[in-house]
Motif scaffolding. Structure first.
Motif, PDB file in Angstrom:
ATOM      1  N   TYR A 162      -8.887   7.746  -3.287  1.00  0.00           N
ATOM      2  CA  TYR A 162      -9.618   9.081  -2.398  1.00  0.00           C
ATOM      3  C   TYR A 162      -8.396   9.986  -1.730  1.00  0.00           C
ATOM      4  O   TYR A 162      -8.853  10.792  -1.476  1.00  0.00           O
ATOM      5  N   ARG A 170      -8.576   3.569  -1.677  1.00  0.00           N
ATOM      6  CA  ARG A 170      -7.745   4.157  -1.037  1.00  0.00           C
ATOM      7  C   ARG A 170      -6.855   5.063  -1.762  1.00  0.00           C
ATOM      8  O   ARG A 170      -6.842   6.428  -1.153  1.00  0.00           O
ATOM      9  N   PRO A 230       0.811  -1.383   0.168  1.00  0.00           N
ATOM     10  CA  PRO A 230      -0.055  -0.151  -0.135  1.00  0.00           C
ATOM     11  C   PRO A 230       0.833   1.188   0.110  1.00  0.00           C
ATOM     12  O   PRO A 230       0.368   2.240  -0.383  1.00  0.00           O
ATOM     13  N   THR A 231       2.115   1.273   0.547  1.00  0.00           N
ATOM     14  CA  THR A 231       2.693   2.569   0.474  1.00  0.00           C
ATOM     15  C   THR A 231       3.838   2.495  -0.486  1.00  0.00           C
ATOM     16  O   THR A 231       4.813   3.356  -0.472  1.00  0.00           O
ATOM     17  N   ALA A 238     -15.428   8.801   5.275  1.00  0.00           N
ATOM     18  CA  ALA A 238     -14.911   7.593   5.267  1.00  0.00           C
ATOM     19  C   ALA A 238     -13.740   6.901   6.298  1.00  0.00           C
ATOM     20  O   ALA A 238     -12.978   7.864   6.333  1.00  0.00           O
ATOM     21  N   ALA A 247      -1.923   0.173   7.079  1.00  0.00           N
ATOM     22  CA  ALA A 247      -2.217   1.703   6.755  1.00  0.00           C
ATOM     23  C   ALA A 247      -3.624   1.793   7.387  1.00  0.00           C
ATOM     24  O   ALA A 247      -4.593   0.685   7.306  1.00  0.00           O
ATOM     25  N   ARG A 285      -4.034   9.797   7.705  1.00  0.00           N
ATOM     26  CA  ARG A 285      -3.574   8.764   6.868  1.00  0.00           C
ATOM     27  C   ARG A 285      -2.203   8.377   7.522  1.00  0.00           C
ATOM     28  O   ARG A 285      -1.297   9.190   7.472  1.00  0.00           O
ATOM     29  N   THR A 286      -2.204   7.086   8.097  1.00  0.00           N
ATOM     30  CA  THR A 286      -0.919   6.545   8.876  1.00  0.00           C
ATOM     31  C   THR A 286      -0.586   5.175   8.144  1.00  0.00           C
ATOM     32  O   THR A 286      -1.601   4.453   7.583  1.00  0.00           O
ATOM     33  N   ARG A 318     -10.812   3.560   6.813  1.00  0.00           N
ATOM     34  CA  ARG A 318     -10.577   2.481   5.924  1.00  0.00           C
ATOM     35  C   ARG A 318      -9.102   1.937   6.609  1.00  0.00           C
ATOM     36  O   ARG A 318      -8.309   2.578   6.814  1.00  0.00           O
ATOM     37  N   ASP A 324      -6.605   4.915   7.220  1.00  0.00           N
ATOM     38  CA  ASP A 324      -7.195   6.306   6.861  1.00  0.00           C
ATOM     39  C   ASP A 324      -8.418   6.553   7.603  1.00  0.00           C
ATOM     40  O   ASP A 324      -9.174   5.860   7.813  1.00  0.00           O
TER      41      ASP A 324
END
Lengths: 530, 487
Positions: free
Chosen positions: A420, A417, A340-341, B386, B379, B359-360, B388, B381
């Motif tokens: 967004y 994600r 994801p990152t 929203a 991760a 966001r982390t 997630r 958010d």
């Protein structure tokens, strides 16, 4: 006469030893094994190798001390200059060791004296007070040693008289050429001798290959004592263009010895800097010779496909011969699981080059995550992309549906994600209307009629909230909604709800983009034109 | 003859022609990508309004499903999962490069064909059978470069392609580029009047656009560079602007710190679309720190109404710390970002939407050898509208340079939202590749997603299976001697 003089003290014959072949064999075998074990346990120090003469047992001078009154009796050539008479012939030994007086000895004559030294015995013998008597000045095993307690003269003996500041035979301050001739000029040294020449301690410093840089004639003459042109050309791609290398003599023995032996390259420290990929151009332009030590043109053209840097690159060897050189390789792209990152396990490390040194080096010109962060670097021109990449490289990713060079395998399932969060600009590559909405509509996610409300589920008062949501994330709205959906309310054709914010400059926008106005307004609001 | 067939033929003709021109080299690469995707598209269903309790336009069924009941209608409508349908899109890319046609002269083309091998037509752009992504002739000399054909303009404003020409002038560390031609829709590789837009939006652009742009760049020092770009697209009849934008990008390194900055400005809407500055610095103890400040506001061309809907942007601060073991065996990183949205001047006080967000995430990589790599990440958010969470773990094994095998698992959750599918998705992927020869590689992967909706969430079961096979091949040499690898 001399022989007679030496034979003036004949010894009585010794009684013959009883034959004990079995015990002798056992002892020999045990000695051999012990020797091998000791040799394995204690590696021979480099300095000792200097004096080692393989396969020749030194003559036991000391045991013959009472027999010989002078040195020149056997070593006449040391004073006369007759090189063939420096060492005694086997027949001289056989006068006693004939199997009757004394057992025979396996002496077949001294090996050919190497022409690797500038030393001439005769010149030195004339300086001895009593010729043949004071050879111990150089050959005594230690100061004050007894008659014929001698050894091969160590190099330090030479250095003790000759004008030199050297602290040791192989020390860095030693001037090899004072006593030695270039190895390539020697006719007697064999490949085995050449390969066993000792390595000076100065060569053992960390990453010595990166530091050696003979630039003076004196330095090169020192190198030439052990090295030939082939020694350097084994690694140096530009060997033919470097004076220090071409001034060395070629040598067939060394060439044969090095045949098939790979080159060794160490990565310079400045190559490891993160900025190297963007700064190496100026360095290369100012000191192309340094590059040419390891790199031929293919090292550059593996990345540089355009004309950027070509004037510098063409100064390097063309690499069309069998010359060695660092082979730079661009890592091949492989499918990767989406992280994801942006962590990319295939990218390995963040540094520009791996810490392992080898001839074949995989280069990673860009840091980890560069694929998602290259906008500024490429946009500003910090990296001259066109110098290495054809335009198709960019269009591979930027032209809509990538063939999975950018997004990971399961990205489509998780793309909400990233989309967004606006960490990446989807619109840079995808057209929101056709690509996003097209897919969302076909899969039933997008609004195709007024009844589909599942997207805004659990928001029964969504109508009162949608304005805020739309202004903050309208890029998300249009992945499902067409303009007509909003115009039902927000237009003069609909309910006339004003969508414009407080800072909306109607007149200016009307002048520049009147067609946009007419999508909602029946007449051009700023001109009254329909 | 179909358009895509003509395109492929054009590539072939170019290849043959270049041979007659005694070009020093021709290289053709191809990538054939077949996917098989199981989808359960939504379908609309209905219930009698009289069978549902309550009144109003939004009601809930006994099993918790939200339905819409239009006023005075006898039926209420809802969406639900349809039957499983399979789509099998095929994507074929062909790139062509011929060089040595003269000093600095080369020809390039990148074609893409799309088709379906069967199943439902659910994949985007399957109706758009053929695209020429680029196709141009280039004359490149040390001082200048000219291109003519279908081109791309890359800059801090994004990527635009167009049919026209570009001319680049180099003077030492300075460069000036002017470009222009018939504009193509960003991300679409087709003209503004394409039927593709009309298919999804009943108010498409009325006319084609003309794009002109100029870009200058310089490198004041070895480790710094600045570039500025101005670009506008007008309707062909010059009646109105489609967009007018300017951008500035800069990058510099000072000692161990690298600073990047970007600005993108919408001249038409007088809006700052992007202002971003990022600094990355090597720190002691093998740490690397990055901080970033960003202002972002979306940009829209004026053929849509979205720019007039007063979109607002956000300001964000982001920090990341990464640690790399001296042996490179371990890499760890953590990042966090906080954003605040601008005042939107709308909404009602008693139903506020959250106007900020976090966001982390953390990542870890283990690289015990060149043959094996493993990553894990998490991760979260929390933003307006929203939230997630997302976890992923993956491993890759390269037993030989020819073979690569990988596996990964994903688990993500989307909660309270105005997004689709409140619930949790678990996905498992296996992939592998084999290099058949230096220029031929076969890649395959398969994924299974399992979607569990939250207990009270309406929506659709998004569970699906995906698989794909890709064949990559190359013919001919390469001007860069890299044989096309990574390029």
């Amino acid at each position: 006469m001399m022989r007679r003089a030496r034979m003036s003290k004949p010894r009585p014959a010794m009684p013959a030893m009883p034959a004990m072949p079995a015990i002798r064999s056992l002892l020999l075998a045990a000695s051999l094994v012990l020797g091998m074990v000791l040799q394995f346990a204690m590696s021979v120090p480099a300095a000792a190798q200097v004096y080692a003469r393989p396969a020749v047992e030194p003559f036991p001078h000391k045991r013959h001390a009472r027999l010989f009154p002078t040195c020149t009796g056997c070593h006449a050539g040391a004073t006369t200059g007759d090189t063939l008479a420096v060492m005694p012939p086997p027949s001289l030994c056989a006068e006693c060791h004939d199997g009757t007086i004394k057992p025979r000895v396996p002496y077949a004559g001294a090996p050919t004296r190497h022409d690797f030294l500038r030393f001439v015995h005769k010149d030195h013998a004339t300086r001895v007070d009593a010729p043949g008597r004071y050879c111990q000045t150089c050959h005594a095993v230690a100061p004050g040693a007894g008659w014929m307690d001698v050894r091969r003269a160590p190099p330090e003996i030479c250095q003790s008289c000759h004008a030199t500041i050297a602290t040791g035979h192989l020390s860095a301050d030693s001037r090899c050429a004072k006593c030695h001739l270039a190895a390539a000029s020697s006719k007697t040294l064999t490949a085995a001798h050449l390969s066993s020449l000792p390595k000076p301690p100065s060569h053992n410093v960390d990453r010595y290959l990166l530091k050696h840089n003979p630039d003076k004639d004196t330095d090169v003459s020192m190198c030439a004592i052990c090295h030939t042109r082939e020694s350097c050309a084994r690694c140096h791609v530009n060997a033919a263009d470097v004076k220090a290398i071409t001034s060395l003599l070629p040598d067939a023995r060394v060439a044969a010895m090095l045949r098939g032996k790979g080159a060794t390259y160490l990565t310079p420290d400045d190559h490891r800097a993160d900025s190297w990929s963007s700064s190496h151009g100026r360095t290369a332009a100012s000191n192309t010779r340094r590059c040419g030590a390891c790199h031929a043109q293919p090292s550059c053209t593996v990345c540089h496909t355009g004309t950027i840097g070509m004037s510098v690159i063409q100064r390097l060897p063309d690499g069309l011969t069998t010359l060695p050189g660092v082979q730079l390789v661009i890592p091949r792209r492989v499918v990767r699981p989406e992280a994801p990152t942006g962590s990319d396990p295939t990218s390995g490390v963040r540094v520009a080059l791996p810490h392992t040194d080898s001839t074949r080096t995989v280069v990673r010109p860009h840091p980890l995550g560069f694929d998602k962060k290259h906008a500024s670097a490429s946009g500003s021109g910090r990296f001259t992309c066109e110098g290495c990449h054809a335009q198709r490289f960019c269009s591979d990713c930027h032209a809509g549906e990538s063939r999975r060079n950018f997004h990971g395998i399961n990205f489509v399932a998780r793309h909400a994600r990233d989309a967004y969060g606006r960490d990446i600009e989807c619109a840079g590559c995808h057209n929101a209307e056709v690509f996003c909405r097209g897919c969302h509509q076909k899969q039933g996610l997008a609004r195709a009629g007024q009844h589909a409300s599942n997207y805004h589920n659990r928001q029964p008062l969504w109508l009162l909230q949608h304005g805020q949501a739309a202004r903050r994330g309208i890029e998300g709205c249009i992945t499902c909604h067409a303009q007509r959906d909003c115009l039902r309310c927000h237009s003069q054709r609909g309910w006339g709800v004003n969508p414009h914010g407080p800072d909306f400059e109607a007149s200016r926008l009307g002048k520049q983009a009147s067609t946009m106005c007419l999508r909602c307004h029946l007449t051009e609001p700023t001109r009254g034109r329909s | 003859m179909r358009t895509w067939t003509r395109g492929i033929l054009a590539v072939a003709v170019l290849g043959v022609a270049s041979g007659h021109l005694q070009g020093q080299g021709v290289r053709i690469t191809g990538a054939t990508w077949v996917q098989s995707i199981d989808l359960r598209p939504w379908r609309e269903d209905s219930l009698r309004a009289s069978d549902l309790p309550g009144e109003g336009t939004t009601r809930r069924t006994a099993d918790g499903k939200l339905v819409q009941c239009p006023a005075d209608a006898s039926f209420c409508y809802f969406n639900t999962s349809g039957v499983r349908e399979r789509t099998t899109p095929l994507l074929q890319d062909l790139t062509f490069a011929a060089w040595g046609l003269g000093k600095g002269i080369s020809a390039h083309a990148h074609m893409r064909a799309r088709s379906s091998l069967g199943g439902a037509d659910l994949w985007p752009r399957m109706g758009d059978r053929f695209d020429a992504l680029d196709a141009y002739l280039e004359v490149d000399r040390p001082r200048a470069r000219a291109r003519l054909g279908r081109l791309w303009a890359y800059s801090g404003l994004g990527t635009y392609n167009f049919d026209g020409g570009s001319f680049l002038l180099r003077r030492g560390v300075q460069a000036l580029e002017v470009y222009g031609g018939r504009a193509l829709v960003q991300g679409l590789n087709d003209s503004y009047t394409t039927k593709l837009i009309g298919a999804v939006d009943d108010i498409p652009p009325e006319d084609d656009g003309i794009l002109v742009g100029v870009r200058v760049r310089t490198r004041p020092t070895d480790l710094s560079s600045v570039s500025a770009v101005y670009q506008r697209i007008v309707y062909r009849d010059r009646s109105a602007l489609l967009s007018e934008r300017a951008g500035l990008d800069a990058s510099m390194s000072i000692r161990n710190t690298t600073i990047d900055a970007s600005v993108a400005y919408d001249v038409t809407g007088r809006a700052l679309n992007l202002a971003r500055v990022r600094a990355a610095r090597l720190l002691p103890l093998h740490l690397e720190g990055t901080v970033e400040a960003r202002h972002r506001r979306p940009f829209f061309e004026t053929w849509t109404i979205w720019g007039a809907f007063a979109p607002v942007g956000f300001d964000e601060g982001r920090a990341e710390v990464a640690w790399r073991a001296p042996s490179d065996m371990w890499q760890l990183s953590a990042h966090g970002a906080y954003r605040v949205y601008a005042e939107d001047h709308t909404g009602v006080d008693y139903l506020p939407l959250r106007s900020d967000g976090w966001r982390t995430g953390v990542d870890a990589s283990w690289l015990p050898s060149q043959r094996f790599a493993a990553t894990v990440s998490y991760a979260a958010d929390l933003g307006f509208g929203a939230s997630r969470t997302d976890a992923s773990v993956g491993a890759r094994w390269t037993p030989t340079p020819r073979w690569t095998l990988g596996a990964s698992a994903t688990d993500f959750q989307t909660i309270y939202e105005f997004r689709v599918g409140t619930g949790r998705v678990l996905g498992v992927t296996l992939d592998g590749s084999v290099r058949v020869s230096e220029d031929v590689r076969l890649v395959a992967d398969g994924t299974v997603f399992h979607h569990r909706l939250s207990s009270d969430a309406p929506g659709t079961d998004w569970s699906q299976r995906r698989a794909s096979v890709r064949l990559e091949w190359a013919l001919g040499g390469d001007p860069g001697l890299a044989r096309g690898a990574g390029r």
